[in-house]
Motif scaffolding. Structure first.
Motif, PDB file in Angstrom:
ATOM      1  N   MET A   1     -32.201  13.197 -14.292  1.00 29.38           N
ATOM      2  CA  MET A   1     -31.476  12.605 -15.033  1.00 29.38           C
ATOM      3  C   MET A   1     -30.192  12.846 -14.569  1.00 29.38           C
ATOM      4  SD  MET A   1     -30.875  12.307 -19.066  1.00 29.38           S
ATOM      5  CE  MET A   1     -30.087  13.739 -19.553  1.00 29.38           C
ATOM      6  N   PRO A   2     -29.201  11.875 -14.141  1.00 30.82           N
ATOM      7  CA  PRO A   2     -27.822  12.121 -13.639  1.00 30.82           C
ATOM      8  C   PRO A   2     -26.935  12.531 -14.676  1.00 30.82           C
ATOM      9  CG  PRO A   2     -28.413   9.706 -13.650  1.00 30.82           C
ATOM     10  CD  PRO A   2     -29.608  10.457 -14.114  1.00 30.82           C
ATOM     11  N   GLN A   3     -26.281  13.444 -14.463  1.00 29.18           N
ATOM     12  CA  GLN A   3     -25.254  13.925 -15.506  1.00 29.18           C
ATOM     13  C   GLN A   3     -24.240  15.247 -14.735  1.00 29.18           C
ATOM     14  OE1 GLN A   3     -27.330  15.853 -18.833  1.00 29.18           O
ATOM     15  NE2 GLN A   3     -28.266  17.410 -17.425  1.00 29.18           N
ATOM     16  N   ILE A   4     -23.186  15.245 -15.440  1.00 32.34           N
ATOM     17  CA  ILE A   4     -22.283  16.328 -15.172  1.00 32.34           C
ATOM     18  C   ILE A   4     -22.220  17.186 -16.457  1.00 32.34           C
ATOM     19  CG2 ILE A   4     -21.204  15.015 -13.458  1.00 32.34           C
ATOM     20  CD1 ILE A   4     -18.794  14.738 -15.419  1.00 32.34           C
ATOM     21  N   MET A   5     -21.854  18.518 -16.136  1.00 29.31           N
ATOM     22  CA  MET A   5     -21.786  19.368 -17.472  1.00 29.31           C
ATOM     23  C   MET A   5     -19.816  19.620 -17.418  1.00 29.31           C
ATOM     24  SD  MET A   5     -24.495  19.793 -19.019  1.00 29.31           S
ATOM     25  CE  MET A   5     -23.890  20.959 -20.161  1.00 29.31           C
ATOM     26  N   ARG A   6     -19.347  19.549 -18.558  1.00 25.22           N
ATOM     27  CA  ARG A   6     -18.091  19.842 -18.800  1.00 25.22           C
ATOM     28  C   ARG A   6     -17.888  20.347 -20.151  1.00 25.22           C
ATOM     29  NH1 ARG A   6     -13.836  17.424 -20.063  1.00 25.22           N
ATOM     30  NH2 ARG A   6     -12.612  19.175 -19.297  1.00 25.22           N
ATOM     31  N   ARG A   7     -17.281  21.627 -20.323  1.00 22.27           N
ATOM     32  CA  ARG A   7     -17.096  22.312 -21.645  1.00 22.27           C
ATOM     33  C   ARG A   7     -18.427  22.370 -22.434  1.00 22.27           C
ATOM     34  NH1 ARG A   7     -11.328  21.161 -24.185  1.00 22.27           N
ATOM     35  NH2 ARG A   7     -12.170  22.920 -25.519  1.00 22.27           N
ATOM     36  N   ASN A   8     -19.856  22.655 -21.750  1.00 21.54           N
ATOM     37  CA  ASN A   8     -20.932  22.643 -22.340  1.00 21.54           C
ATOM     38  C   ASN A   8     -21.277  21.450 -22.988  1.00 21.54           C
ATOM     39  OD1 ASN A   8     -20.922  25.485 -22.206  1.00 21.54           O
ATOM     40  ND2 ASN A   8     -19.568  25.743 -23.988  1.00 21.54           N
ATOM     41  N   SER A  10     -23.160  17.587 -21.806  1.00 21.40           N
ATOM     42  CA  SER A  10     -23.611  16.882 -20.856  1.00 21.40           C
ATOM     43  C   SER A  10     -23.121  15.435 -20.799  1.00 21.40           C
ATOM     44  CB  SER A  10     -25.147  16.934 -20.676  1.00 21.40           C
ATOM     45  OG  SER A  10     -25.673  16.341 -22.064  1.00 21.40           O
ATOM     46  N   ILE A  11     -22.367  14.739 -19.640  1.00 23.37           N
ATOM     47  CA  ILE A  11     -22.230  13.541 -19.505  1.00 23.37           C
ATOM     48  C   ILE A  11     -23.138  12.779 -18.722  1.00 23.37           C
ATOM     49  CG2 ILE A  11     -20.062  12.054 -18.925  1.00 23.37           C
ATOM     50  CD1 ILE A  11     -19.619  14.181 -21.145  1.00 23.37           C
ATOM     51  N   TYR A  12     -23.630  11.778 -19.177  1.00 22.49           N
ATOM     52  CA  TYR A  12     -24.619  10.984 -18.700  1.00 22.49           C
ATOM     53  C   TYR A  12     -24.136   9.695 -17.818  1.00 22.49           C
ATOM     54  CZ  TYR A  12     -28.749   8.053 -17.678  1.00 22.49           C
ATOM     55  OH  TYR A  12     -29.796   7.344 -16.864  1.00 22.49           O
ATOM     56  N   TYR A  13     -24.643   9.511 -16.756  1.00 21.10           N
ATOM     57  CA  TYR A  13     -24.251   8.341 -15.704  1.00 21.10           C
ATOM     58  C   TYR A  13     -25.103   7.669 -14.990  1.00 21.10           C
ATOM     59  CZ  TYR A  13     -24.005  11.428 -11.634  1.00 21.10           C
ATOM     60  OH  TYR A  13     -24.410  11.854 -10.523  1.00 21.10           O
ATOM     61  N   GLU A  14     -24.978   6.540 -14.571  1.00 22.77           N
ATOM     62  CA  GLU A  14     -25.825   5.836 -13.488  1.00 22.77           C
ATOM     63  C   GLU A  14     -24.680   5.333 -12.460  1.00 22.77           C
ATOM     64  OE1 GLU A  14     -28.603   3.335 -15.192  1.00 22.77           O
ATOM     65  OE2 GLU A  14     -29.810   4.923 -16.509  1.00 22.77           O
ATOM     66  N   SER A  15     -25.082   5.415 -11.184  1.00 22.19           N
ATOM     67  CA  SER A  15     -24.175   4.880  -9.936  1.00 22.19           C
ATOM     68  C   SER A  15     -25.473   3.795  -9.200  1.00 22.19           C
ATOM     69  CB  SER A  15     -23.638   5.853  -9.265  1.00 22.19           C
ATOM     70  OG  SER A  15     -23.188   5.350  -8.099  1.00 22.19           O
ATOM     71  N   ARG A  16     -24.993   2.767  -9.065  1.00 21.90           N
ATOM     72  CA  ARG A  16     -25.680   1.761  -8.160  1.00 21.90           C
ATOM     73  C   ARG A  16     -24.828   1.111  -7.187  1.00 21.90           C
ATOM     74  NH1 ARG A  16     -29.499  -1.217 -12.692  1.00 21.90           N
ATOM     75  NH2 ARG A  16     -30.294   0.777 -13.651  1.00 21.90           N
ATOM     76  N   GLY A  17     -25.365   0.686  -5.972  1.00 25.25           N
ATOM     77  CA  GLY A  17     -24.648  -0.154  -5.191  1.00 25.25           C
ATOM     78  C   GLY A  17     -23.956   0.671  -4.199  1.00 25.25           C
ATOM     79  N   ASN A  18     -22.918  -0.401  -3.530  1.00 23.63           N
ATOM     80  CA  ASN A  18     -21.882   0.258  -2.635  1.00 23.63           C
ATOM     81  C   ASN A  18     -20.808  -0.655  -2.438  1.00 23.63           C
ATOM     82  OD1 ASN A  18     -23.446   2.531  -1.150  1.00 23.63           O
ATOM     83  ND2 ASN A  18     -24.920   0.749  -0.835  1.00 23.63           N
ATOM     84  N   GLN A  83     -16.854  14.329  -8.907  1.00 16.14           N
ATOM     85  CA  GLN A  83     -18.078  14.654  -8.710  1.00 16.14           C
ATOM     86  C   GLN A  83     -18.716  13.376  -7.511  1.00 16.14           C
ATOM     87  OE1 GLN A  83     -20.089  17.261  -9.533  1.00 16.14           O
ATOM     88  NE2 GLN A  83     -22.092  16.176  -8.875  1.00 16.14           N
ATOM     89  N   LEU A  84     -18.311  12.147  -7.991  1.00 15.37           N
ATOM     90  CA  LEU A  84     -18.721  11.034  -7.337  1.00 15.37           C
ATOM     91  C   LEU A  84     -18.202  10.895  -5.884  1.00 15.37           C
ATOM     92  CD1 LEU A  84     -20.000   8.681  -9.887  1.00 15.37           C
ATOM     93  CD2 LEU A  84     -21.408  10.324  -8.720  1.00 15.37           C
ATOM     94  N   ASP A  85     -16.898  11.462  -5.591  1.00 16.44           N
ATOM     95  CA  ASP A  85     -16.162  11.456  -4.760  1.00 16.44           C
ATOM     96  C   ASP A  85     -15.304  10.149  -4.834  1.00 16.44           C
ATOM     97  OD1 ASP A  85     -16.571  13.900  -3.310  1.00 16.44           O
ATOM     98  OD2 ASP A  85     -18.271  13.190  -2.446  1.00 16.44           O
ATOM     99  N   ILE A  86     -15.087   9.716  -5.777  1.00 11.83           N
ATOM    100  CA  ILE A  86     -14.179   8.271  -6.039  1.00 11.83           C
ATOM    101  C   ILE A  86     -12.938   8.536  -6.498  1.00 11.83           C
ATOM    102  CG2 ILE A  86     -13.939   6.375  -7.506  1.00 11.83           C
ATOM    103  CD1 ILE A  86     -17.068   6.568  -8.076  1.00 11.83           C
TER     104      ILE A  86
END
Length: 261
Positions: A1-8, A10-18, A83-86
């Motif tokens: 499951m794609p997620q990042i952690m911040r201050r305990n 979890s933040i869920y996200y999805e990334s598609r396409g270019n 995290q996603l280099d955006i």
């Protein structure tokens, strides 16, 4: 499951396409899946990133005081971009998410190329006590049992089947207490204070069937230096679910007009 952690949290996200990144931000009580028709459409020409703000969907609990909620959600968005280099992106927010992305643009101007705020209502503009009273009553509706809420949704959206199906599904994962906390946090922000400072293109989209949201969009346009309003006919909010083809076309034309393609 794609997620990042911040201050305990979890933040869920999805990334598609270019391509040029489009960041989709739902409002309180909704998840990233609210934008399914837009994700499917735009992923062929853009990099589409959708996320659940903390306190919503598959992300963790709010975990901060009421006065810090929106700022913390903005920090989460910034961390996800890193995290996603955006480096920067176009942001598309619905309802309170439209408020959040504008606040994010105020806090992180270098990370935002443009904003689309769909069916957004910026409560801090309105000082009418009667309106505020009914908004408080509306907050209590989050505690209505889901079977009752589903019946009401089916009646309201009887002519927009896709909107009904998605809203019904979203209602099954609502988190009433955290939703109300977020809505009151949005009340606390002073929109008039930061809106005139936004020097980016802002597209305000409103459903013609909701006169309140139309008036809000027109009021926001007067405060934002580089904004325009588009009204989606034959629609309630969410306009992007009731009329996805019209909504997608309006957003596409906005992106092309500003060279974001």
């Amino acid at each position: 499951m794609p997620q990042i952690m911040r201050r305990n949290c979890s933040i869920y996200y999805e990334s598609r396409g270019n391509g040029l990144p489009l960041i989709f931000i739902p409002g309180p009580s909704f998840s990233h899946r609210l934008f399914e028709p837009q994700i499917e459409y735009f992923r062929h020409n853009y990099r589409v990133v959708s996320m659940d703000l903390r306190g919503n969907g598959q992300s963790g609990k709010l975990g901060v005081s009421g006065k810090e909620i929106i700022q913390e959600q903005c920090r989460d968005i910034s961390a996800l971009l890193n995290q996603l280099d955006i480096t920067n992106a176009v942001f598309i927010g619905f309802s309170g998410g439209g408020f959040v992305v504008q606040k994010f643009a105020h806090l992180y101007p270098d990370k935002v190329r443009a904003v689309v705020a769909a069916d957004s209502h910026h409560w801090s503009i309105t000082q009418n006590r009667t309106v505020r009273f009914f908004q408080s009553l509306a907050a209590l509706s989050h505690f209505i049992p889901e079977d009752m809420g589903t019946r009401t949704t089916r009646i309201i959206y009887s002519q927009w089947l896709q909107a009904y199906k998605i809203l019904k599904r979203e209602g099954l994962q609502k988190r009433p207490t955290e939703t109300i906390k977020q809505e009151y946090a949005l009340h606390r922000l002073n929109y008039r204070e930061f809106a005139p400072l936004l020097q980016i293109p802002v597209l305000l989209i409103a459903s013609k069937g909701n006169t309140y949201l139309v008036k809000e969009a027109q009021e926001m346009r007067r405060l934002l230096p580089r904004s325009k309003v588009e009204i989606i006919n034959d629609s309630l909010d969410p306009s992007h679910l009731c009329q996805p083809l019209k909504f997608n076309a309006v957003v596409r034309d906005f992106l092309v007009c500003h060279g974001y393609h």
